[in-house]
Design a protein around this motif. Structure first.
Motif: not given
Length: 198
Positions: A28-30, A34-36, A102-105
Motif C-alpha cells: 500500500t505504501l508504494l 505512485a499515486y500521490a 515520503f522516502v524518509a517515512g
C-alpha cells in the motif's frame, strides 16, 4: 483454553499486528507513492530493494536481542516505532510534504517492520500449549489472516471516504494498540526464569 486472559491478550495483539502489517505487506505504501507523488518503477523498485537490504541486519540483530533480553524488549518499541512512522505519514499526507519526506517515512516504517518481523510467530511458539500446538497455531493464524484480509480494504475505504491522512492515522493506532496489548496483556516468555535459552 483460548478464552484464558493470557491467550486473549496475545490473540488481540495478533489481530492488531496483522491489521498494521496487512497495509505494509500489501504494498500500500508504494501504491500511495505512485499515486500521490507519481513515483515510477525505478524509484519504487529502489525503495523496496533498499528496505530489504536494510532489514536483513536489523532482523538478525533483533532475533539475538529477543533471545537475550526477552521478546517484548524488541516487540513493544518496534510497534511504537511503526506507530510513530504512520503518524508521520498521516502528517505528510495532510500537509502534502515532499517526496523526500515520503522516502524518509518509508524507510522509518520499514525499519520498525524489520524490528518486529516474525516476532508474533516467535511469541506464539513460546505460548503454544504442549497438548494442542497444532490447534493453537491454526486458531492463531486464523485471527492473523482475518486482520490481514480486513486491513487493505479498510485502508482503501477510509482513504476514499475521508482522507489518506486519516487512513494512516488509523493504522498508526492499530500499531499502538499492538504495543499496548503486548506490554500490558501478554507475559514475557524469555528471561526471569520463564524460558531457558542457550
Amino acid at each position: 483454553m483460548m478464552l484464558e486472559p493470557k491467550y486473549l491478550g496475545f490473540l488481540s495483539a495478533q489481530f492488531f499486528a496483522s491489521m498494521t502489517r496487512g497495509v505494509l505487506w500489501g504494498g500500500t505504501l508504494l501504491l500511495y507513492a505512485a499515486y500521490a507523488y507519481g513515483a515510477g518503477p525505478q524509484l519504487l523498485g529502489g525503495l523496496a530493494t533498499t528496505a530489504s537490504i536494510v532489514g536483513i541486519p536489523i532482523t538478525l540483530s533483533c532475533g539475538y536481542l529477543m533471545d537475550r533480553f526477552g521478546r517484548k524488549t524488541m516487540m513493544v518499541p518496534g510497534f511504537v516505532f511503526i506507530a510513530l512512522g504512520l503518524t508521520f505519514f498521516a502528517c505528510s499526507a495532510r500537509w502534502h510534504w515532499s517526496l523526500a519526506s515520503f522516502v524518509a517515512g518509508f524507510l522509518w516504517i520499514q525499519g520498525g517492520h524489520s524490528v518486529t518481523s516474525g516476532s508474533m510467530q516467535i511469541l506464539g511458539s513460546d505460548m503454544a500449549p504442549a497438548v494442542a500446538r497444532g490447534r493453537f497455531f491454526g486458531f492463531w493464524r486464523l485471527v492473523g489472516e482475518i486482520g490481514s484480509l480486513v486491513s487493505p480494504a479498510l485502508f482503501a475505504l477510509v482513504a476514499d471516504q475521508i482522507a489518506y491522512s486519516a487512513a494512516f492515522a488509523l493504522f498508526g493506532l492499530c500499531a499502538l494498540a499492538t504495543a499496548a496489548l503486548l506490554a500490558f496483556s501478554v507475559s514475557e516468555t524469555v528471561g526471569r526464569g520463564k524460558l531457558s535459552v542457550g
